[in-house]
Scaffold this motif. Structure first.
Motif, PDB file in Angstrom:
ATOM      1  N   LYS A  94      -4.369   1.236  -8.959  1.00  0.00           N
ATOM      2  CA  LYS A  94      -5.155   0.214  -8.628  1.00  0.00           C
ATOM      3  C   LYS A  94      -4.351  -1.123  -8.569  1.00  0.00           C
ATOM      4  O   LYS A  94      -4.915  -1.709  -7.526  1.00  0.00           O
ATOM      5  CB  LYS A  94      -6.141   0.387  -9.800  1.00  0.00           C
ATOM      6  N   SER A  95      -3.515  -1.300  -9.090  1.00  0.00           N
ATOM      7  CA  SER A  95      -3.132  -2.879  -9.248  1.00  0.00           C
ATOM      8  C   SER A  95      -1.867  -2.977  -8.250  1.00  0.00           C
ATOM      9  O   SER A  95      -2.006  -3.919  -7.580  1.00  0.00           O
ATOM     10  CB  SER A  95      -2.491  -3.133 -10.717  1.00  0.00           C
ATOM     11  N   GLU A  96      -1.158  -2.038  -7.879  1.00  0.00           N
ATOM     12  CA  GLU A  96      -0.119  -1.969  -6.892  1.00  0.00           C
ATOM     13  C   GLU A  96      -0.640  -1.975  -5.495  1.00  0.00           C
ATOM     14  O   GLU A  96      -1.649  -1.130  -5.165  1.00  0.00           O
ATOM     15  CB  GLU A  96       1.186  -1.256  -7.247  1.00  0.00           C
ATOM     16  N   THR A  97      -0.355  -2.530  -4.372  1.00  0.00           N
ATOM     17  CA  THR A  97      -0.517  -2.355  -3.183  1.00  0.00           C
ATOM     18  C   THR A  97       0.248  -1.379  -2.244  1.00  0.00           C
ATOM     19  O   THR A  97      -0.321  -0.925  -1.155  1.00  0.00           O
ATOM     20  CB  THR A  97      -0.336  -3.927  -2.317  1.00  0.00           C
ATOM     21  N   ARG A  98       1.340  -1.016  -2.580  1.00  0.00           N
ATOM     22  CA  ARG A  98       2.229  -0.131  -1.711  1.00  0.00           C
ATOM     23  C   ARG A  98       3.097   0.842  -2.561  1.00  0.00           C
ATOM     24  O   ARG A  98       3.106   0.712  -3.576  1.00  0.00           O
ATOM     25  CB  ARG A  98       3.484  -1.256  -0.994  1.00  0.00           C
ATOM     26  N   GLY A  99       3.303   1.925  -1.684  1.00  0.00           N
ATOM     27  CA  GLY A  99       4.068   3.129  -2.327  1.00  0.00           C
ATOM     28  C   GLY A  99       4.755   3.799  -1.132  1.00  0.00           C
ATOM     29  O   GLY A  99       4.851   3.136  -0.052  1.00  0.00           O
ATOM     30  N   VAL A 155       1.382  16.293   0.858  1.00  0.00           N
ATOM     31  CA  VAL A 155       1.967  14.976   0.676  1.00  0.00           C
ATOM     32  C   VAL A 155       2.376  14.730  -0.890  1.00  0.00           C
ATOM     33  O   VAL A 155       1.879  15.479  -1.617  1.00  0.00           O
ATOM     34  CB  VAL A 155       1.124  13.826   1.189  1.00  0.00           C
ATOM     35  N   SER A 156       3.254  13.925  -0.778  1.00  0.00           N
ATOM     36  CA  SER A 156       3.659  13.268  -2.277  1.00  0.00           C
ATOM     37  C   SER A 156       3.518  11.609  -1.927  1.00  0.00           C
ATOM     38  O   SER A 156       4.026  11.095  -0.752  1.00  0.00           O
ATOM     39  CB  SER A 156       4.984  13.795  -2.633  1.00  0.00           C
ATOM     40  N   TYR A 157       3.270  10.836  -2.901  1.00  0.00           N
ATOM     41  CA  TYR A 157       3.070   9.621  -2.864  1.00  0.00           C
ATOM     42  C   TYR A 157       3.744   9.013  -4.134  1.00  0.00           C
ATOM     43  O   TYR A 157       3.271   9.484  -5.462  1.00  0.00           O
ATOM     44  CB  TYR A 157       1.554   9.085  -2.758  1.00  0.00           C
ATOM     45  N   CYS A 158       4.534   8.012  -4.039  1.00  0.00           N
ATOM     46  CA  CYS A 158       5.144   7.278  -5.299  1.00  0.00           C
ATOM     47  C   CYS A 158       4.906   5.978  -5.150  1.00  0.00           C
ATOM     48  O   CYS A 158       5.023   5.155  -4.312  1.00  0.00           O
ATOM     49  CB  CYS A 158       6.694   7.672  -5.237  1.00  0.00           C
ATOM     50  N   VAL A 159       4.533   5.274  -6.508  1.00  0.00           N
ATOM     51  CA  VAL A 159       4.338   3.962  -6.477  1.00  0.00           C
ATOM     52  C   VAL A 159       4.715   3.541  -7.857  1.00  0.00           C
ATOM     53  O   VAL A 159       5.097   4.086  -8.750  1.00  0.00           O
ATOM     54  CB  VAL A 159       2.730   3.653  -6.857  1.00  0.00           C
TER      55      VAL A 159
END
Length: 158
Positions: free
Chosen positions: A22-27, A74-78
């Motif tokens: 929620k808080s971070e904008t990118r990954g 997919v995989s998503y990393c933040v």
């Protein structure tokens, strides 16, 4: 099917993972590319607490879109900005990795709603957001990732 963290003492809760989303904008969104090479790209995202999906938008042409249509997994990393403990040089950083499947959104009203919410992560300028959507909606694709597995950890950089 999905592997668990080896170092369980570093694991953060699902609630902490969601807070990072929620808080971070990118990954970095990673897909299966040509010749089985992974393809990772920086992306902006919006996490919807109501449905538990992560939403992304992009242009309507290009390699990323081709690969997303060809391979829906997919995989998503933040990761967050981290913090320092007084007297130490190493940051403590929370990272989250999700695995899921891409679903494309076709409904124009839903696309406008989600892109507007995503845009508010970057600016409160409603006029700018409305104008940007008006000028780019015709070439925008919206998709979401249904989270099948999520894990996060807190590590000390060293």
């Amino acid at each position: 099917m999905f592997r668990e963290l080896i170092r369980q003492n570093k694991k953060i809760t699902d609630a902490e993972c969601i807070e990072v989303l929620k808080s971070e904008t990118r990954g970095v969104l990673s897909v299966m590319g040509d010749d089985d090479y992974p393809y990772g790209m920086p992306m902006n995202h919006w996490y919807n607490e109501d449905d538990g999906y992560i939403y992304f938008h992009s242009g309507n042409v290009g390699y990323r879109l081709e690969m997303l249509k060809k391979h829906d997994k997919v995989s998503y990393c933040v990761f967050d900005k981290g913090y320092l403990v007084e007297g130490d040089w190493a940051y403590r950083v929370k990272s989250v990795i999700i695995f899921g499947r891409v679903e494309f959104i076709e409904d124009k009203d839903e696309i406008i709603d989600i892109i507007t919410k995503l845009s508010y992560k970057f600016t409160d300028d409603k006029d700018f957001i409305d104008k940007h959507i008006e000028n780019n909606l015709h070439r925008t694709v919206l998709y979401r990732v249904k989270i099948e597995h999520m894990t996060g950890k807190l590590v000390t950089e060293s």
